[in-house]
Design an enzyme around this catalytic site. Structure first.
Site, short mmCIF file in Angstrom:
data_model
loop_
_atom_site.label_atom_id
_atom_site.label_comp_id
_atom_site.label_asym_id
_atom_site.label_seq_id
_atom_site.Cartn_x
_atom_site.Cartn_y
_atom_site.Cartn_z
N SER A 4 0.86 -1.18 0.00
CA SER A 4 0.00 0.00 0.00
C SER A 4 0.90 1.23 0.00
CB SER A 4 -0.84 -0.01 1.29
OG SER A 4 -1.46 1.23 1.50
N TYR B 200 -1.83 -0.24 10.57
CA TYR B 200 -1.88 -0.61 9.15
C TYR B 200 -0.54 -0.30 8.47
CZ TYR B 200 -3.79 -0.92 4.39
OH TYR B 200 -4.02 -1.27 3.07
N1 LIG Z 1 -8.68 -0.37 -0.87
C1 LIG Z 1 -7.60 0.35 -0.73
O1 LIG Z 1 -7.65 1.58 -0.75
C2 LIG Z 1 -6.26 -0.33 -0.55
C3 LIG Z 1 -5.12 0.44 -0.75
C4 LIG Z 1 -3.87 -0.16 -0.61
C5 LIG Z 1 -3.79 -1.50 -0.30
N2 LIG Z 1 -4.91 -2.22 -0.08
C6 LIG Z 1 -4.74 -3.66 0.25
O2 LIG Z 1 -5.43 -4.45 -0.69
C7 LIG Z 1 -5.76 -5.71 -0.10
C8 LIG Z 1 -7.22 -6.02 -0.39
O3 LIG Z 1 -8.02 -5.06 0.26
P1 LIG Z 1 -9.36 -4.47 -0.36
O4 LIG Z 1 -9.19 -3.01 -0.41
O5 LIG Z 1 -9.74 -5.20 -1.58
O6 LIG Z 1 -10.38 -4.74 0.84
P2 LIG Z 1 -11.54 -5.82 1.07
O7 LIG Z 1 -12.57 -5.70 0.01
O8 LIG Z 1 -11.93 -5.66 2.48
O9 LIG Z 1 -10.80 -7.21 0.86
C9 LIG Z 1 -9.99 -7.79 1.84
C10 LIG Z 1 -10.05 -9.28 1.64
O10 LIG Z 1 -9.17 -9.90 2.58
C11 LIG Z 1 -9.91 -10.90 3.23
N3 LIG Z 1 -9.36 -11.23 4.54
C12 LIG Z 1 -9.23 -10.45 5.64
N4 LIG Z 1 -8.69 -11.17 6.62
C13 LIG Z 1 -8.47 -12.42 6.15
C14 LIG Z 1 -7.96 -13.62 6.67
N5 LIG Z 1 -7.57 -13.71 7.94
N6 LIG Z 1 -7.90 -14.71 5.87
C15 LIG Z 1 -8.30 -14.65 4.61
N7 LIG Z 1 -8.83 -13.57 4.04
C16 LIG Z 1 -8.91 -12.47 4.81
C17 LIG Z 1 -11.33 -10.38 3.31
O11 LIG Z 1 -12.21 -11.45 3.58
P3 LIG Z 1 -13.64 -11.23 4.33
O12 LIG Z 1 -14.60 -10.90 3.24
O13 LIG Z 1 -13.89 -12.55 4.96
O14 LIG Z 1 -13.46 -10.11 5.30
C18 LIG Z 1 -11.45 -9.84 1.89
O15 LIG Z 1 -11.67 -10.89 0.99
C19 LIG Z 1 -5.41 -5.58 1.38
O16 LIG Z 1 -4.16 -6.19 1.62
C20 LIG Z 1 -5.31 -4.08 1.59
O17 LIG Z 1 -4.46 -3.75 2.66
C21 LIG Z 1 -6.15 -1.68 -0.20
#
Ligand SMILES: NC(=O)c1ccc[n+]([C@@H]2O[C@H](COP(=O)([O-])OP(=O)(O)OC[C@H]3O[C@@H](n4cnc5c(N)ncnc54)[C@H](OP(=O)(O)O)[C@@H]3O)[C@@H](O)[C@H]2O)c1
Length: 286
Positions: free
Chosen positions: A147, A160
């Site tokens: 990120s 985070y």
């Molecule tokens: N969105 C942003 O602005 C952003 C920016 C930079 C980086 N990121 C990174 O991108 C990645 C994906 O995030 P996202 O934005 O797409 O958010 P998201 O829609 O909340 O997706 C997160 C995913 O991770 C899963 N997860 C959480 N804890 C877990 C565990 N213990 N075991 C297996 N799966 C787990 C969640 O499952 P559940 O549905 O069961 O909760 C969900 O499928 C993350 O690493 C986040 O830090 C996001």
């Protein structure tokens, strides 16, 4: 899986496939011809992915596997399942994560531990369990979802940012460890995109009445909401991941969108104190 697929189709494992980037990455990789193992911690949470895959006629290329990255037994069972079903693993996308926020003085240590457990230790557990199959496959690739918080630590983002800084160090060491096997590691650093992550753990964050950090935290929350709302479509991140998967020689780091890349460059170029003052002023601007 047919004998033909076993011989020629590349195989990817994506963690956190139930929503956000993970769901979109599964679809983009399937569209590019990958056989995709989509890791979800609750099987019922895969419904949206499979509905979208069916609509796009990609369902045959996606297989749901149960994978809570914090559950050691599930992680090792997933590695065995990958070996037994596909016999290879060309691409591991370590995407699963959550965002815990709060001010250092106010946030309980358990919350920090929970954050590191998922974003850091969970990612390590999946990686080390998949490495034997990936080495055996050869020319395989690991993508780590970091990120902009792995480059800059905002106030209120302590847990985070710490977890993503840790992922950056992990990725650098791992990259050199697997280089001799023809494998590479790529780090993706998205800025804020409008996925469900902000409404999950970060959404639980409350500004406490009487807190000495109340004003700053409120400004940070407002800023995060604004940037997530105004940011690009999460599919841009998924398409980038699919492009990286197909590159012959990818770079080590990718940062997007362009505005976020400029912020990362500014941090590299400016003296630290000057950069911190600029960030602080930007956050406090209403
Ligand atoms: N969105 C942003 O602005 C952003 C920016 C930079 C980086 N990121 C990174 O991108 C990645 C994906 O995030 P996202 O934005 O797409 O958010 P998201 O829609 O909340 O997706 C997160 C995913 O991770 C899963 N997860 C959480 N804890 C877990 C565990 N213990 N075991 C297996 N799966 C787990 C969640 O499952 P559940 O549905 O069961 O909760 C969900 O499928 C993350 O690493 C986040 O830090 C996001």
């Amino acid at each position: 899986m047919s004998e033909w697929n076993r011989q020629v189709a590349k195989v990817a494992l994506v963690t956190g496939a139930s929503s956000g980037f993970g769901l979109l990455i599964c679809l983009e990789l399937a569209r590019s011809g990958y056989q995709v193992a989509a890791g979800v911690r609750r099987p019922e949470s895969a419904d949206t992915l499979m509905q979208e895959a069916s609509q796009a006629q990609l369902a045959e290329r996606i297989r749901i596997i149960q994978l809570d990255i914090n559950d050691a037994e599930q992680v090792s069972a997933a590695a065995a399942e990958m070996k037994q079903i596909y016999g290879r693993l060309d691409l591991l996308v370590n995407n699963a994560g959550e965002a815990v926020g709060g001010m250092v003085e106010e946030l309980a240590l358990d919350a920090w531990r929970r954050q590191m457990e998922t974003n850091f230790f969970g990612t390590i557990a999946v990686t080390r369990n998949m490495l034997p199959l990936m080495r055996h496959t050869g020319q395989s690739r690991i993508i780590l979802m970091s990120s902009i918080s792995g480059v800059i630590g905002f106030p209120g983002y302590g847990p985070y940012a710490s977890s993503k800084f840790a992922i950056e160090g992990f990725g650098e060491s791992l990259s050199l460890e697997v280089m001799a096997f023809g494998m590479d590691v790529v780090i993706v650093q998205p800025g804020a995109f409008g996925t469900p992550i902000w409404k999950k753990s970060f959404g639980e964050l409350q500004v406490t009445e009487g807190s000495p950090y109340k004003g700053l935290l409120q400004d940070v929350l407002d800023y995060s909401e604004r940037t997530a709302r105004d940011s690009g479509n999460p599919v841009e991140v998924a398409r980038l991941v699919a492009r990286i998967a197909g590159m012959r020689r990818p770079k080590f780091r990718y940062c997007l969108p362009q505005g976020t890349l400029w912020t990362a460059w500014a941090k590299q170029l400016l003296p630290d104190r000057l950069f911190q003052r600029i960030v602080y002023r930007m956050l406090r601007r209403r």
